[in-house]
Structures are given as C-alpha cells and as structure tokens.
Scaffold this motif. Structure first.
Motif, PDB file in Angstrom:
ATOM      1  N   ARG A 169      25.200  33.346  34.678  1.00 15.45           N
ATOM      2  CA  ARG A 169      25.921  33.751  35.881  1.00 15.45           C
ATOM      3  C   ARG A 169      27.028  32.751  36.223  1.00 15.45           C
ATOM      4  O   ARG A 169      27.416  32.599  37.377  1.00 15.45           O
ATOM      5  N   GLU A 170      27.546  32.091  35.212  1.00 18.03           N
ATOM      6  CA  GLU A 170      28.647  31.143  35.413  1.00 18.03           C
ATOM      7  C   GLU A 170      29.887  31.888  35.917  1.00 18.03           C
ATOM      8  O   GLU A 170      30.177  33.009  35.485  1.00 18.03           O
ATOM      9  N   GLN A 171      30.626  31.242  36.827  1.00 15.17           N
ATOM     10  CA  GLN A 171      31.825  31.842  37.406  1.00 15.17           C
ATOM     11  C   GLN A 171      33.004  30.883  37.283  1.00 15.17           C
ATOM     12  O   GLN A 171      32.840  29.661  37.311  1.00 15.17           O
ATOM     13  N   VAL A 172      34.224  31.468  37.143  1.00 17.51           N
ATOM     14  CA  VAL A 172      35.454  30.678  37.083  1.00 17.51           C
ATOM     15  C   VAL A 172      36.450  31.272  38.072  1.00 17.51           C
ATOM     16  O   VAL A 172      36.374  32.448  38.436  1.00 17.51           O
ATOM     17  N   LYS A 173      37.413  30.463  38.505  1.00 18.01           N
ATOM     18  CA  LYS A 173      38.415  30.925  39.449  1.00 18.01           C
ATOM     19  C   LYS A 173      39.387  31.903  38.788  1.00 18.01           C
ATOM     20  O   LYS A 173      39.659  31.822  37.585  1.00 18.01           O
ATOM     21  N   ASN A 174      39.916  32.817  39.578  1.00 13.52           N
ATOM     22  CA  ASN A 174      41.025  33.655  39.140  1.00 13.52           C
ATOM     23  C   ASN A 174      42.301  32.839  39.346  1.00 13.52           C
ATOM     24  O   ASN A 174      43.000  32.973  40.352  1.00 13.52           O
ATOM     25  N   SER A 175      42.568  31.961  38.390  1.00 16.00           N
ATOM     26  CA  SER A 175      43.677  31.020  38.528  1.00 16.00           C
ATOM     27  C   SER A 175      44.340  30.821  37.171  1.00 16.00           C
ATOM     28  O   SER A 175      43.644  30.527  36.182  1.00 16.00           O
ATOM     29  N   PRO A 176      45.701  30.989  37.073  1.00 23.29           N
ATOM     30  CA  PRO A 176      46.585  31.382  38.172  1.00 23.29           C
ATOM     31  C   PRO A 176      46.219  32.773  38.690  1.00 23.29           C
ATOM     32  O   PRO A 176      45.666  33.588  37.945  1.00 23.29           O
TER      33      PRO A 176
ATOM     34  N   ASP B  14      36.218  47.130  47.605  1.00 27.68           N
ATOM     35  CA  ASP B  14      37.079  46.204  48.337  1.00 27.68           C
ATOM     36  C   ASP B  14      36.203  45.114  48.943  1.00 27.68           C
ATOM     37  O   ASP B  14      35.222  45.417  49.645  1.00 27.68           O
ATOM     38  N   THR B  15      36.559  43.871  48.695  1.00 35.31           N
ATOM     39  CA  THR B  15      35.791  42.741  49.214  1.00 35.31           C
ATOM     40  C   THR B  15      36.651  41.937  50.181  1.00 35.31           C
ATOM     41  O   THR B  15      37.872  41.906  50.054  1.00 35.31           O
ATOM     42  N   PHE B  16      35.998  41.282  51.131  1.00 37.32           N
ATOM     43  CA  PHE B  16      36.741  40.500  52.117  1.00 37.32           C
ATOM     44  C   PHE B  16      36.560  39.000  51.910  1.00 37.32           C
ATOM     45  O   PHE B  16      36.838  38.209  52.794  1.00 37.32           O
ATOM     46  N   ALA B  17      36.111  38.625  50.732  1.00 34.35           N
ATOM     47  CA  ALA B  17      36.107  37.236  50.285  1.00 34.35           C
ATOM     48  C   ALA B  17      36.615  37.247  48.847  1.00 34.35           C
ATOM     49  O   ALA B  17      36.386  38.216  48.113  1.00 34.35           O
ATOM     50  N   PRO B  18      37.331  36.212  48.426  1.00 31.17           N
ATOM     51  CA  PRO B  18      37.915  36.225  47.084  1.00 31.17           C
ATOM     52  C   PRO B  18      36.851  36.280  46.001  1.00 31.17           C
ATOM     53  O   PRO B  18      35.769  35.695  46.126  1.00 31.17           O
ATOM     54  N   LEU B  19      37.189  36.983  44.924  1.00 29.49           N
ATOM     55  CA  LEU B  19      36.258  37.157  43.821  1.00 29.49           C
ATOM     56  C   LEU B  19      36.493  36.107  42.745  1.00 29.49           C
ATOM     57  O   LEU B  19      37.634  35.852  42.347  1.00 29.49           O
ATOM     58  N   MET B  20      35.420  35.508  42.284  1.00 28.86           N
ATOM     59  CA  MET B  20      35.436  34.673  41.088  1.00 28.86           C
ATOM     60  C   MET B  20      35.182  35.584  39.884  1.00 28.86           C
ATOM     61  O   MET B  20      34.641  36.687  40.012  1.00 28.86           O
ATOM     62  N   LEU B  21      35.531  35.113  38.702  1.00 35.54           N
ATOM     63  CA  LEU B  21      35.360  35.892  37.480  1.00 35.54           C
ATOM     64  C   LEU B  21      34.138  35.408  36.711  1.00 35.54           C
ATOM     65  O   LEU B  21      33.854  34.208  36.659  1.00 35.54           O
ATOM     66  N   GLY B  22      33.415  36.351  36.105  1.00 33.45           N
ATOM     67  CA  GLY B  22      32.300  35.992  35.256  1.00 33.45           C
ATOM     68  C   GLY B  22      32.776  35.368  33.956  1.00 33.45           C
ATOM     69  O   GLY B  22      33.902  35.623  33.492  1.00 33.45           O
ATOM     70  N   ALA B  23      31.912  34.566  33.351  1.00 34.74           N
ATOM     71  CA  ALA B  23      32.302  33.856  32.135  1.00 34.74           C
ATOM     72  C   ALA B  23      32.610  34.802  30.985  1.00 34.74           C
ATOM     73  O   ALA B  23      33.401  34.467  30.092  1.00 34.74           O
TER      74      ALA B  23
END
Length: 398
Positions: free
Chosen positions: A62-69, A359-368
């Motif tokens: 369940r590792e998550q990474v930022k949507n960055s950029p 639709d979510t009201f908090a930013p989503l992280m991406l799964g590995a």
C-alpha cells in the motif's frame, strides 16, 4: 437504507429465541455510529465471538507516492496482472486519508473477509459472482455497484472465469450512502430521485448452516489480522434491520437531462465522508439549439476528479482512453475536452458513454503500481490535438 428481514427473528429484540429443541440462538447487533444510526440484528446458532487464534498478516503493498509534478494521469488498469482473488489481489491505484481506490482482476473465489475500517463500494466492470455474507447470498454481475457495510463478514464466490472490480474503500471513518438530497427525513427515496428502493437488491437467501471452524481476514485501523473462529460465521437463522450489503446496477440509474450542459454533481449516486461517486450512463444530449454538448474547461478548485471508463467517452476521443481506463484530473489543473471534441459534439443527439466518477476533497496520492501501467503521454494530449509542440515530445505534432 430501508428495512429488510430474512429468515426467522424473535418478536422482540433482546429476548429468548430458541430452536425446537430449546437451544438458545445468540443475538448480534451490527450498527453504525455508536448505537445512534442504522442497525441490524442477526441471530446465530453459535456464539459469534469465540476466537481460538489470531495472527498479524502483511499481504499487500500500500505504498503511496505524490502526484508530482502535478499532472493529469491516465491509468491503464487492464495492464495489471490477472490472478488471485477479489480481496487479496487488489492493487492500490490512489488514496488519501478518506478513501482508497483499488482495482483487481480475480480468477478465483476469496476467503472470508471483514473490513473493520469502513464501508466498501465495489463496481463490477465485468464478470459475475455470488456475494456470500452473514446476511445471506446475493448474485451480482456486470455494472453492479455492491455496497458492503463496515465489519460485514463476507466472501466472493466467482461464477465466471474472471471478475474485474473497481473498489472504493472508505478509510477515514464514516460510511457510503445514497445522497441525502434523494431521501425523506425518514429515509424513503423521494419521487424524482434517479433510483429508488425498487432498484436496490439485498441478500436473497440464507445459505445452509456452515459447520466447523473458519478463518476470517480482518482489516483494522492498524493493519490486517487473521482470526480463527471456533464457529463459522455463516450460521445465521435470521436477521432484520437497515444495515446490510446491497447492489444497484448502473443501468438502473436514471439520468437527468437539460437544455444546456448539466454539471457532474447532477449525476451523483453515492456520497461518503469528503467524497462522492457519480454515474455517467447513456442519455440524451442537451437540446438547446445552440448547445455545446461536451463539458466546458474547468478547474477542480476543491477536489480531485477520477473517472473510470467502461464505455465510449466522447470528450476523451483520440487519447487512448478505453475500457478499463482511469483518468485523474487533480485540483490545481485546468482540464476539459480534447481539441476537436466541441465541434464534433454539435450535431450529436445522445451518448452511449458509461463511466464511474469519484470526486475527492483531499488530494490523492498514487499507488506504487501506477508507474508501470500509466500512459506517459496523456498530459500532453491536449497540446498534440491542438498542433502545439511539447518539450521533450518524441511525437510529430506539426
């Protein structure tokens, strides 16, 4: 939800209820929000509390990474491997503190499972199964939303070679419910809501009593535990109440139409804490003579927008969006139809598109797992369609 009863229950709650030989049945209450919201009462042949073993289990990434950029994303779920079961085979695609969005293509039935963190909504992209639970059995298939309340012991028994699920897990507390605006203060669906009690299906029959011990995989707020129960949980003789698994088929959702374009909240189907789920289904297009049928460009000021595509979607034509695709358009990014979609829409009278929107009201992280199944060119598809060059692009966009 509305009241349902299956099997035999006593005349009054919390009173003696026995079989023909005088053996006492054991009452279990499953309720929400600390005895103050919907409840159901189940009656077991054996004590449902007796565990003989417990062990911690770590079976998933369940590792998550930022949507960055910060970029719009196109995730190709059909590139994920096929295998395992509908519970342990799930791949995390994106998540925040309120929900997790997962996908699985299963080829075998699951074991017993209980999510003690929050409700689950499973959308069946394709395939069929029987959802077996302490509440009974329910046949489900293509296009079904299956809502499984928190702490419901259940398993998926496949009745097709493959079962593909998009799964929304409510992880921040709270529950997934029909929108309040569809309901009367007493919980009846209002006339004019896009679906109602006649469209919802609950457990259909209680199975024959299961005997012997049973292992149950339980997701908790701190991890995953496997319990060994002395008695199988599917030993219920009857239950009643307002808290139970149910299904709604997306094609039973009746969409609204208008003279001019209606915004996505028009198609809301379920709501949870700080997120909503909407259904796009075949419908007539806007009928004003000057209507532009596709959405206008828009900024998601307060939310991330996720679309799971299960049919044609005109505003994404030419981008590789297809069955099983997921698009993510995050807050802070202006998005809208692909170049050329506006003009192509003008003469159209209807759409055959089918999609599920979150639709979510908090930013989503991406799964590995996302990095290996993502279309790296999606963010630049608007530029290519307009004939504009993209820095570092290997495509000829002249």
């Amino acid at each position: 939800m509305f009241y349902r009863r299956l099997g035999e229950v006593p005349r009054r709650r919390h009173t003696q209820f026995c079989d023909a030989a005088g053996n006492l049945f054991f009452e279990e209450m499953q309720g929400e929000e600390g005895f103050t919201w919907n409840q159901s009462f189940l009656y077991h042949r054996n004590l449902p509390t007796v565990i003989t073993d417990a062990e911690e289990v770590a079976y998933e990434n369940r590792e998550q990474v930022k949507n960055s950029p910060l970029l719009p994303r196109h995730i190709l779920t059909h590139k994920l491997g096929v295998g395992d079961d509908p519970v342990t085979g799930r791949h995390l695609l994106m998540a925040n503190t309120d929900l997790s969005v997962l996908y699985v293509a299963a080829v075998r039935s699951s074991g017993l499972y209980r999510n003690a963190v929050g409700d689950e909504l499973c959308y069946i992209e394709s395939g069929s199964a029987v959802l077996e639970s302490s509440y009974g059995t329910m046949e489900v298939g293509d296009g079904d939303y299956v809502v499984i309340p928190t702490s419901t012991t259940h398993r998926w028994r496949l009745t097709s070679d493959e079962l593909r699920l998009l799964v929304v897990e409510c992880t921040g507390g709270g529950h997934i419910r029909p929108p309040k605006r569809f309901m009367s203060p007493l919980g009846q669906f209002l006339d004019g809501s896009p679906y109602n009690e006649r469209d919802l299906r609950g457990p259909e029959s209680l199975p024959a009593p299961a005997e012997g011990e049973a292992d149950v995989l339980v997701r908790t707020r701190t991890g995953v535990t496997r319990y060994a129960y002395a008695y199988h949980p599917f030993d219920v003789v009857g239950w009643d109440g307002y808290n139970y698994p149910y299904a709604l088929n997306i094609h039973d959702y009746m969409p609204s139409t208008g003279a001019l374009h209606l915004p996505p909240p028009t198609y809301i189907t379920f709501e949870g804490p700080r997120f909503v789920i909407c259904s796009f289904v075949p419908r007539l297009f806007d009928y004003h003579p000057d209507a532009v049928k596709v959405p206008y460009a828009h900024s998601n000021v307060d939310s991330d927008e996720v679309l799971f595509y299960t049919g044609d979607f005109m505003s994404r034509a030419g981008t590789g969006i297809s069955q099983g695709s997921i698009s993510l358009h995050p807050a802070g990014y202006i998005h809208g139809p692909q170049p050329g979609s506006h003009e192509k829409s003008l003469a159209l009278k209807s759409t055959d598109e089918t999609a599920v929107m979150i639709d979510t009201f908090a930013p989503l992280m991406l799964g590995a797992d996302v990095s290996g199944i993502e279309d790296p060119g999606y963010a630049w598809s608007w530029a290519r369609g307009s004939g504009k060059a993209v820095k570092g692009d290997s495509f000829d966009v002249r």
